[in-house]
Design a protein around this motif. Structure first.
Motif, PDB file in Angstrom:
ATOM      1  N   THR A 264     -10.077  -0.443   1.231  1.00  0.00           N
ATOM      2  CA  THR A 264      -9.194  -0.631   2.385  1.00  0.00           C
ATOM      3  C   THR A 264      -7.779  -0.134   2.128  1.00  0.00           C
ATOM      4  N   PHE A 265      -7.392  -0.057   0.864  1.00  0.00           N
ATOM      5  CA  PHE A 265      -6.178   0.673   0.482  1.00  0.00           C
ATOM      6  C   PHE A 265      -6.327   1.056  -0.981  1.00  0.00           C
ATOM      7  N   ASP A 266      -5.961   2.296  -1.278  1.00  0.00           N
ATOM      8  CA  ASP A 266      -6.116   2.813  -2.633  1.00  0.00           C
ATOM      9  C   ASP A 266      -4.776   3.256  -3.193  1.00  0.00           C
ATOM     10  N   SER A 267      -4.201   2.404  -4.029  1.00  0.00           N
ATOM     11  CA  SER A 267      -2.956   2.764  -4.719  1.00  0.00           C
ATOM     12  C   SER A 267      -3.230   3.621  -5.945  1.00  0.00           C
ATOM     13  N   GLY A 268      -4.498   3.679  -6.351  1.00  0.00           N
ATOM     14  CA  GLY A 268      -4.848   4.325  -7.609  1.00  0.00           C
ATOM     15  C   GLY A 268      -4.984   3.335  -8.750  1.00  0.00           C
ATOM     16  N   GLY A 269      -4.601   2.058  -8.503  1.00  0.00           N
ATOM     17  CA  GLY A 269      -4.624   1.081  -9.596  1.00  0.00           C
ATOM     18  C   GLY A 269      -3.586   1.445 -10.647  1.00  0.00           C
ATOM     19  N   LEU A 270      -3.868   1.122 -11.904  1.00  0.00           N
ATOM     20  CA  LEU A 270      -2.923   1.451 -12.971  1.00  0.00           C
ATOM     21  C   LEU A 270      -2.776   2.956 -13.158  1.00  0.00           C
ATOM     22  N   SER A 271      -3.787   3.719 -12.790  1.00  0.00           N
ATOM     23  CA  SER A 271      -3.664   5.189 -12.765  1.00  0.00           C
ATOM     24  C   SER A 271      -3.023   5.564 -11.430  1.00  0.00           C
ATOM     25  N   LEU A 272      -1.785   5.140 -11.257  1.00  0.00           N
ATOM     26  CA  LEU A 272      -1.111   5.092  -9.956  1.00  0.00           C
ATOM     27  C   LEU A 272      -0.989   6.470  -9.312  1.00  0.00           C
ATOM     28  N   LYS A 273      -1.246   6.506  -8.004  1.00  0.00           N
ATOM     29  CA  LYS A 273      -1.040   7.729  -7.240  1.00  0.00           C
ATOM     30  C   LYS A 273       0.453   7.977  -7.062  1.00  0.00           C
ATOM     31  N   PRO A 274       0.880   9.216  -6.850  1.00  0.00           N
ATOM     32  CA  PRO A 274       2.265   9.462  -6.436  1.00  0.00           C
ATOM     33  C   PRO A 274       2.495   8.894  -5.051  1.00  0.00           C
ATOM     34  N   ALA A 275       3.749   8.651  -4.703  1.00  0.00           N
ATOM     35  CA  ALA A 275       4.075   7.983  -3.436  1.00  0.00           C
ATOM     36  C   ALA A 275       3.480   8.703  -2.236  1.00  0.00           C
ATOM     37  N   ASP A 276       3.599  10.036  -2.168  1.00  0.00           N
ATOM     38  CA  ASP A 276       3.089  10.745  -0.998  1.00  0.00           C
ATOM     39  C   ASP A 276       1.570  10.797  -0.979  1.00  0.00           C
ATOM     40  N   GLY A 277       0.944  10.472  -2.099  1.00  0.00           N
ATOM     41  CA  GLY A 277      -0.517  10.418  -2.138  1.00  0.00           C
ATOM     42  C   GLY A 277      -1.089   9.121  -1.613  1.00  0.00           C
ATOM     43  N   MET A 278      -0.225   8.146  -1.343  1.00  0.00           N
ATOM     44  CA  MET A 278      -0.695   6.856  -0.834  1.00  0.00           C
ATOM     45  C   MET A 278      -0.581   6.719   0.676  1.00  0.00           C
ATOM     46  N   VAL A 279       0.161   7.608   1.316  1.00  0.00           N
ATOM     47  CA  VAL A 279       0.523   7.417   2.722  1.00  0.00           C
ATOM     48  C   VAL A 279      -0.701   7.223   3.615  1.00  0.00           C
ATOM     49  N   ASP A 280      -1.736   8.005   3.399  1.00  0.00           N
ATOM     50  CA  ASP A 280      -2.915   7.932   4.266  1.00  0.00           C
ATOM     51  C   ASP A 280      -4.080   7.182   3.616  1.00  0.00           C
ATOM     52  N   MET A 281      -3.802   6.402   2.583  1.00  0.00           N
ATOM     53  CA  MET A 281      -4.894   5.771   1.858  1.00  0.00           C
ATOM     54  C   MET A 281      -5.519   4.577   2.573  1.00  0.00           C
ATOM     55  N   LYS A 282      -5.065   4.288   3.773  1.00  0.00           N
ATOM     56  CA  LYS A 282      -5.808   3.366   4.626  1.00  0.00           C
ATOM     57  C   LYS A 282      -7.155   3.968   5.022  1.00  0.00           C
TER      58      LYS A 282
END
Length: 499
Positions: A264-282
């Motif tokens: 439902t949302f993917d931050s990448g966990g500890l292998s964190l995505k860059p900020a612009d890679g999270m925008v559409d992760m809904k």
């Protein structure tokens, strides 16, 4: 939802706000398609020439005040270059979808059907129904702005009142569009409003008659040793769940199982995505949305085939309890897996879902997931990858997808790539070399597909919809911006073809 009816009136007599007329590009000019009174045809053609309408694909040209029409305006919608007498169904769908988007906010629109056969009418109805979509649930705006984004309320189909099978074709298009729209709504819902258990509850609330919904919460998953999805979800305050949807009509002709990735949302966990890679992760739950919508559509159509849906729901967050690269988890089948990259979480939750699905011994298992960026690199943003453990079944999926208008391309799972799953400390690892990343992910999932009663691998297909599940560009055809509902039509089509 937009409603569709057939009209016995002539096109020029139909009382509507807009008359939609299809055009084809012939010698760089728009040629009108469909049966319309000759004086009106001449007037529309003259107006089209004046504004230099060309009939190209995705072209929409409004023509106000055409003489001889009850409707105050005409909307020309282009198919593209005409090649012979037969037009592919997908071109009708897309042209109808463009017209649907262009007529938003109207109460009543008439559509001139250009041919008297049921297949063309079905494609046009489906395309218009899919294009008549807007997501306005969270807009605080004026009534005027809301009206412009509201899909047309009623569509009257003119020119085919006596087509055999018309009623059933319209019904299918309306039910299919309802499913696709719901999948889009789920994908477009912001992640703070669709955490895993809220998704599960929405699935329960929306379930039609004949579908049984069972929610396996975190405690139930622990009892079933689903370490993949539990590991992904442990970094979030919102616990994971697997939702089982079961449709089993009396006299079912076969048994399908669909497994959907629902992050439902993917931050990448500890292998964190860059900020612009999270925008559409809904949108990382689009696979689960497609599975839920497909199962409910199959039930509403009353198809005589049993279908299981497995929604694998989790939120991938970097909280204090988040799983680490190097962790080892025990999966639902009892095997161990070394976690390499916590941003490759989708395959971990799907693996547990595949194990649970396989235990019910369906005829085929298909998983659907926004799984890898590698699929986008290989195929672009509008085409999904199809992989399978059986060449004939992979070809069957490709054929069903093409018939439904969803672009998918068969891809292999080379054995040399599968060797990249070898781990020095566990039964396997879940991530490896970036080259061939889509195939490596599929090779990992293949390990969790069960066997049939004879001990042979169950038929399995994998749809990597990372590209076409979400449109972050301009709308096109019947595809809106945002969630697209991709794969719903293929899953429904597979059920239709096998029943």
């Amino acid at each position: 939802m937009t409603s569709f009816t057939l009209s016995a009136h002539a096109a020029h007599e139909e009382d509507a706000e807009v008359l939609v007329v299809f055009t084809a590009s012939v010698d760089d000019r728009a040629e009108l398609l469909g049966d319309i009174a000759e004086p009106v045809r001449q007037a529309v053609s003259a107006a089209a020439q004046t504004v230099r309408a060309r009939g190209t694909a995705d072209e929409v040209v409004p023509l106000p005040g055409v003489a001889g029409l009850s409707a105050p305006s005409v909307l020309l919608t282009g198919l593209g270059e005409r090649k012979g007498d037969v037009v592919e169904a997908e071109r009708w769908r897309r042209a109808a979808g463009v017209a649907a988007r262009a007529t938003g906010g109207r109460e009543k629109v008439a559509v001139l059907l250009p041919a008297g056969d049921a297949a063309t009418m079905a494609a046009i109805t489906e395309g218009f129904a899919l294009g008549a979509y807007a997501f306005t649930a969270h807009r605080a705006t004026t009534a005027a702005k809301a009206a412009r984004s509201t899909p047309v309320a009623e569509v009257v189909l003119v020119g085919a009142a006596d087509v055999e099978g018309a009623a059933s074709a319209i019904h299918r298009a309306e039910v299919l569009a309802q499913g696709v729209h719901w999948a889009r709504d789920l994908v477009n819902t912001p992640p703070n409003m669709l955490v895993p258990m809220r998704f599960a509850e929405r699935a329960r609330q929306e379930a039609p008659a004949g579908v049984q919904v069972t929610i396996h919460d975190a405690d139930a998953l622990a009892e079933q040793h689903c370490g993949g999805i539990l590991g992904v979800g442990q970094g979030s305050e919102n616990p994971p769940a697997i939702v089982h949807l079961a449709y089993a009509p009396e006299g079912a002709k076969g048994h399908l199982s669909y497994v959907g990735k629902g992050v439902t949302f993917d931050s990448g966990g500890l292998s964190l995505k860059p900020a612009d890679g999270m925008v559409d992760m809904k949108c990382d739950m689009a696979g689960a949305a497609a599975v839920a919508a497909a199962v409910y559509t199959i039930a509403r159509l009353g198809l005589p085939i049993a279908v299981d849906g497995w929604l694998c729901l989790a939120e991938n967050m970097p909280g204090g309890r988040a799983q680490r690269p190097g962790d080892i988890v025990t999966m639902a089948d009892g095997s161990t897996c070394e976690v390499i990259n916590t941003d490759a979480e989708g395959r971990l939750i799907l693996a547990d879902g595949l194990v649970l699905a396989s235990r019910r011994r369906p005829d085929v298992v298909v998983d659907v997931a926004t799984l890898t960026g590698a699929a986008i690199v290989a195929l672009g943003k509008r085409t999904a990858a199809i992989m399978s453990n059986n060449d004939a079944f992979r070809a069957e999926l490709a054929q069903v997808a093409a018939a439904g208008g969803e672009s998918m391309w068969p891809m292999p799972i080379p054995e040399e790539i599968a060797k990249g799953l070898e781990s020095p400390v566990a039964d396997r690892k879940h991530h490896g070399d970036r080259s061939g990343g889509a195939s490596l992910a599929a090779a990992f999932l293949r390990e969790y597909v069960g066997v049939d009663a004879q001990g042979n691998p169950q038929l399995w297909g994998h749809l990597d919809i990372a590209g076409p599940a979400y449109n972050d560009d301009q709308p096109h055809g019947y595809t809106p911006r945002g969630g697209t509902g991709f794969a719903v039509r293929t899953l429904v089509g597979l059920a239709e073809s096998r029943s």
